[in-house]
Write a protein that holds these residues in place. Structure first.
Motif, PDB file in Angstrom:
ATOM      1  N   LEU A   1      40.002  53.213  59.519  1.00  0.00           N
ATOM      2  CA  LEU A   1      39.566  54.549  59.134  1.00  0.00           C
ATOM      3  C   LEU A   1      38.413  54.996  60.024  1.00  0.00           C
ATOM      4  CD1 LEU A   1      40.507  56.230  56.600  1.00  0.00           C
ATOM      5  CD2 LEU A   1      38.367  55.571  55.558  1.00  0.00           C
ATOM      6  N   TRP A   2      37.533  54.050  60.295  1.00  0.00           N
ATOM      7  CA  TRP A   2      36.413  54.345  61.179  1.00  0.00           C
ATOM      8  C   TRP A   2      36.918  54.773  62.548  1.00  0.00           C
ATOM      9  CZ3 TRP A   2      35.119  52.069  65.852  1.00  0.00           C
ATOM     10  CH2 TRP A   2      33.886  52.425  66.372  1.00  0.00           C
TER      11      TRP A   2
ATOM     12  N   MET B   1      28.091  57.317  60.640  1.00  0.00           N
ATOM     13  CA  MET B   1      27.281  56.119  60.803  1.00  0.00           C
ATOM     14  C   MET B   1      26.502  56.125  62.116  1.00  0.00           C
ATOM     15  SD  MET B   1      27.048  54.074  58.453  1.00  0.00           S
ATOM     16  CE  MET B   1      27.512  54.647  56.852  1.00  0.00           C
TER      17      MET B   1
ATOM     18  N   GLY C   1      27.140  41.562  64.222  1.00  0.00           N
ATOM     19  CA  GLY C   1      26.814  42.374  63.059  1.00  0.00           C
ATOM     20  C   GLY C   1      27.533  43.702  63.103  1.00  0.00           C
ATOM     21  N   SER C   2      26.812  44.774  62.795  1.00  0.00           N
ATOM     22  CA  SER C   2      27.474  46.068  62.719  1.00  0.00           C
ATOM     23  C   SER C   2      27.841  46.603  64.105  1.00  0.00           C
ATOM     24  CB  SER C   2      26.584  47.060  61.974  1.00  0.00           C
ATOM     25  OG  SER C   2      25.325  47.111  62.583  1.00  0.00           O
TER      26      SER C   2
ATOM     27  N   ASP D   1      24.024  56.025  64.894  1.00  0.00           N
ATOM     28  CA  ASP D   1      22.746  55.329  64.797  1.00  0.00           C
ATOM     29  C   ASP D   1      22.109  55.266  66.178  1.00  0.00           C
ATOM     30  OD1 ASP D   1      21.110  53.743  62.933  1.00  0.00           O
ATOM     31  OD2 ASP D   1      21.387  52.246  64.495  1.00  0.00           O
TER      32      ASP D   1
ATOM     33  N   LEU E   1      38.536  42.262  63.923  1.00  0.00           N
ATOM     34  CA  LEU E   1      38.213  42.165  62.498  1.00  0.00           C
ATOM     35  C   LEU E   1      39.084  41.124  61.817  1.00  0.00           C
ATOM     36  CD1 LEU E   1      37.834  45.925  61.737  1.00  0.00           C
ATOM     37  CD2 LEU E   1      36.092  44.179  61.424  1.00  0.00           C
TER      38      LEU E   1
ATOM     39  N   ASP F   1      44.508  43.260  53.870  1.00  0.00           N
ATOM     40  CA  ASP F   1      43.059  43.244  53.987  1.00  0.00           C
ATOM     41  C   ASP F   1      42.503  44.672  53.912  1.00  0.00           C
ATOM     42  OD1 ASP F   1      40.449  43.041  54.752  1.00  0.00           O
ATOM     43  OD2 ASP F   1      40.840  41.499  56.248  1.00  0.00           O
ATOM     44  N   GLU F   2      41.796  44.957  52.823  1.00  0.00           N
ATOM     45  CA  GLU F   2      41.251  46.298  52.650  1.00  0.00           C
ATOM     46  C   GLU F   2      40.222  46.622  53.719  1.00  0.00           C
ATOM     47  OE1 GLU F   2      41.598  49.130  50.587  1.00  0.00           O
ATOM     48  OE2 GLU F   2      43.518  48.122  50.522  1.00  0.00           O
ATOM     49  N   GLY F   3      39.450  45.610  54.091  1.00  0.00           N
ATOM     50  CA  GLY F   3      38.410  45.811  55.092  1.00  0.00           C
ATOM     51  C   GLY F   3      38.986  46.332  56.388  1.00  0.00           C
ATOM     52  N   LEU F   4      40.129  45.773  56.753  1.00  0.00           N
ATOM     53  CA  LEU F   4      40.784  46.193  57.986  1.00  0.00           C
ATOM     54  C   LEU F   4      41.165  47.670  57.905  1.00  0.00           C
ATOM     55  CD1 LEU F   4      42.065  45.408  60.698  1.00  0.00           C
ATOM     56  CD2 LEU F   4      44.160  44.971  59.445  1.00  0.00           C
ATOM     57  N   ARG F   5      41.725  48.051  56.768  1.00  0.00           N
ATOM     58  CA  ARG F   5      42.117  49.448  56.603  1.00  0.00           C
ATOM     59  C   ARG F   5      40.925  50.380  56.770  1.00  0.00           C
ATOM     60  NH1 ARG F   5      46.946  50.375  53.799  1.00  0.00           N
ATOM     61  NH2 ARG F   5      48.096  48.447  53.700  1.00  0.00           N
ATOM     62  N   ARG F   6      39.826  49.968  56.191  1.00  0.00           N
ATOM     63  CA  ARG F   6      38.663  50.847  56.258  1.00  0.00           C
ATOM     64  C   ARG F   6      38.081  50.882  57.652  1.00  0.00           C
ATOM     65  NH1 ARG F   6      37.157  48.545  50.702  1.00  0.00           N
ATOM     66  NH2 ARG F   6      38.377  49.959  49.448  1.00  0.00           N
TER      67      ARG F   6
ATOM     68  N   SER G   1      20.782  52.866  67.589  1.00  0.00           N
ATOM     69  CA  SER G   1      20.923  51.580  68.278  1.00  0.00           C
ATOM     70  C   SER G   1      22.041  51.588  69.323  1.00  0.00           C
ATOM     71  CB  SER G   1      21.186  50.480  67.252  1.00  0.00           C
ATOM     72  OG  SER G   1      22.363  50.766  66.548  1.00  0.00           O
TER      73      SER G   1
ATOM     74  N   TYR H   1      32.584  38.757  63.809  1.00  0.00           N
ATOM     75  CA  TYR H   1      31.515  39.616  63.336  1.00  0.00           C
ATOM     76  C   TYR H   1      30.189  39.128  63.869  1.00  0.00           C
ATOM     77  CZ  TYR H   1      31.082  43.766  60.672  1.00  0.00           C
ATOM     78  OH  TYR H   1      30.939  45.077  60.341  1.00  0.00           O
TER      79      TYR H   1
END
Lengths: 277, 321
Positions: B168-169, B176, B102-103, B178, B94, B160-165, B180, B99
């Protein structure tokens, strides 16, 4: 026997604090321990007097050039002391109380920002400006924000006519804006219904199932840092495919203006209003 | 006695599965589903239950294998640093802006990290032409500390907030889940499970000691390598499905041993099934007690699992393998 001593001490203490308050009415060296207060201080034209900020303080661009004193929850006391601040501006929303206690114990002056809602912001700015010795600028900025808020206040009150909105702060895991955030206040101000208003925390981890059931009319996706939010949110939007917002293409990507309770919120409200229009 | 217990065990598992599908913050009536119910059931609850089942199976079976291979009742798939390695790899991915898929990127980097760490642990545990239990365990613990420390370091220096979240995952999130991701992960888990089941006799023998297993005609080092690889495959796949969920790998084998006995031929599959059911249950609890908020399943497993584990510890004289 002891009482007169206490009285004398009290008088002494009082005069001392009054003195100190007068002396420090125009602090020359300011440290800001939160991104929101940093933005406000800059908006008040105090950028030149700021000597230290947190590593999260990225707005305005000049803030990035200031000395860093660490994070919001773990600022370095040593770094703060070394910068010899006249005042340290803290917030109850993110800074630990202990930091305030420790700074006071080292006889550093602190100012604690307590406003948490959109409605409290102008008054908070006036008080902060007063403490920094820039009353006029504070009044001006507060007025500007009050006018901005009034401009967008919606008269809609009938529950049936209100559009249901969800503001996604992060898609995986799903975090949405709940009550007690500037986002929620902005949504309510615009006469909309925040579907997460029942949640018991400000940024709850929300159940997708519940979100589908509440069938929001508009989905707003806030800006993330580090990666492209459009890519990251694809997964959750796929799961929400059946809700009216996604079905009718009412998915809106906005910037991060509403993440901090700072003057930029007005731009954030503007964006939000454009989304639901 | 044992058939009765097995039947009881299976019906409890089946009951949990049905509950996980139809209960929750809101109940579904399976005989009268509205369109919305059906959508939610298919798009959200079913993948969640399948993912929980797969992850729990992988972790439960991995725990049973590892406790046998390492001859240590404390072993669980995460003690080898697999989870922290996976988290670290996902975080690094990350940070570097990876990326591309994608997800799928986070699960993919997590899987790669888990697989790499498994190889690394294997390499450190390898000496004189084979894997040695103590070396594996110590290497795993060392790597675990190293990776957790580096991850903490990244978290504390990054704003980086994204990294923290995303991290969290990594702490166990099934919300989430799925369709797929399921097929590819399922392949790894099924292959791993097949490998173990074909080797369960060897596992039984190895628990009693290398020399004993050798005298029964098992090539101890080769069997150990195969079992270790099977464990690594399953654990890596489970991390990529929903992050790291603690306690299942440690707990399930002990509970199953208590209920059904220590024969690996039954222990491994039963630990797998029990792990799957337990994670389904934990996920059900996590999404039901504080709606509309959700609690991460990883914390729920520990909150429910740990007390039961302690109770078992009191009940039994020795916690054997």
């Amino acid at each position: 026997m002891k009482r007169p001593l206490i009285v004398i001490l009290a008088i002494f203490g009082l005069s001392f604090t009054v003195c100190a308050a007068e002396q420090a009415s125009t602090p020359k060296r300011i440290i800001s321990l939160s991104p929101a207060t940093t933005e406000i201080l800059f908006s008040l034209g105090l950028g030149g007097r700021i000597v230290g900020v947190t590593s999260f303080c990225d707005r305005p661009a000049e803030a990035k050039k200031k000395s860093k004193i660490g994070g919001m929850s773990n600022p370095s006391l040593e770094a703060i002391v070394r910068l010899k601040p006249d005042i340290v501006v803290m917030t109850t929303d993110g800074n630990p109380r202990e930091v305030d206690d420790r700074l006071r114990a080292m006889s550093l002056k602190t100012y604690v920002w307590t406003s948490r809602t959109l409605a409290e912001l102008p008054q908070g700015i006036r008080k902060l400006a007063g403490a920094m010795g820039v009353q006029e600028q504070g009044e001006e900025l507060a007025k500007e924000i009050e006018e901005g808020i009034e401009k967008y206040r919606s008269e809609k009150s009938g529950a049936g006519s209100r559009k249901k909105v969800v503001y996604i702060v992060w898609p995986e895991p799903l975090l949405v804006a709940g009550p007690g955030t500037a986002i929620h206040d902005a949504v309510v101000l615009l006469g909309l219904d925040n579907v997460a208003s029942r949640a018991s925390s400000s940024y709850p981890r929300y159940s997708i199932e519940e979100l589908i059931r509440s069938s929001p009319d508009v989905v707003i996706v806030g800006k993330g840092t580090g990666m492209d939010i459009r890519t990251v949110s694809q997964g959750v939007l796929k799961k929400l495919a059946t809700v009216p917002a996604v079905r009718n293409g009412k998915v809106c990507y906005v910037s991060d203006h509403l993440y901090r309770l700072a003057p930029r919120v007005i731009q954030g409200i503007e964006e939000l209003a454009a989304c639901v229009r | 006695m044992r058939p009765v217990r097995i039947i009881l065990f299976s019906s409890v598992v089946l009951g949990i599965l049905l509950l996980a599908l139809f209960a929750g913050p809101r109940m579904f009536n399976p005989f009268n589903l509205t369109t919305m119910d059906r959508d939610i059931l298919y798009a959200i609850r079913m993948p969640r239950v399948v993912v929980a089942m797969l992850m729990g199976m992988a972790l439960g079976a991995s725990g049973a294998i590892l406790q046998g291979v390492l001859r240590n009742p404390l072993a669980d798939p995460y003690i080898l640093g697999i989870s922290s390695g996976a988290s670290l790899c996902a975080a690094l991915g990350l940070l570097s802006g990876f990326y591309f898929f994608g997800s799928m990127s986070v699960p993919l980097t997590a899987f790669v990290g888990a697989a790499l760490v498994s190889v690394l642990v294997g390499a450190f545990g390898w000496k004189r032409g084979g894997l040695w239990p103590e070396r594996l365990l110590l290497a795993g613990i060392g790597l675990n500390f190293l990776f957790s420390a580096v991850l903490m370091l990244l978290m504390s220096v990054s704003s980086d907030e994204g990294l923290r979240r995303a991290v969290l995952w990594m702490f166990g999130d099934l919300s989430m889940a799925d369709w797929s991701l399921i097929p590819s992960a399922a392949v790894f888990i099924v292959v791993g499970m097949g490998l173990v089941l074909s080797r369960s006799k060897a596992l039984n023998a190895m628990i009693l000691g290398d020399e004993f297993a050798h005298s029964l005609g098992f090539a101890v080092q080769r069997e150990r390598l195969v079992l270790f690889a099977a464990m690594a495959l399953m654990t890596s796949a489970s991390v990529s499905l929903g992050g790291t969920i603690g306690f299942i790998g440690l707990l399930m084998p002990h509970i199953v041993r208590f209920l059904l006995g220590a024969d690996s031929r039954l222990l491994v599959p039963a630990s797998a099934v029990a792990g799957g059911a337990f994670l389904c249950f934990a996920d059900l609890v996590g999404r039901s007690i504080l709606p509309p908020m959700e609690l991460p399943s990883g914390t729920v497993t520990a909150v429910f699992g740990a007390p039961y584990f302690l109770y078992l510890l009191r009940r039994k004289d020795v916690l054997s393998i």
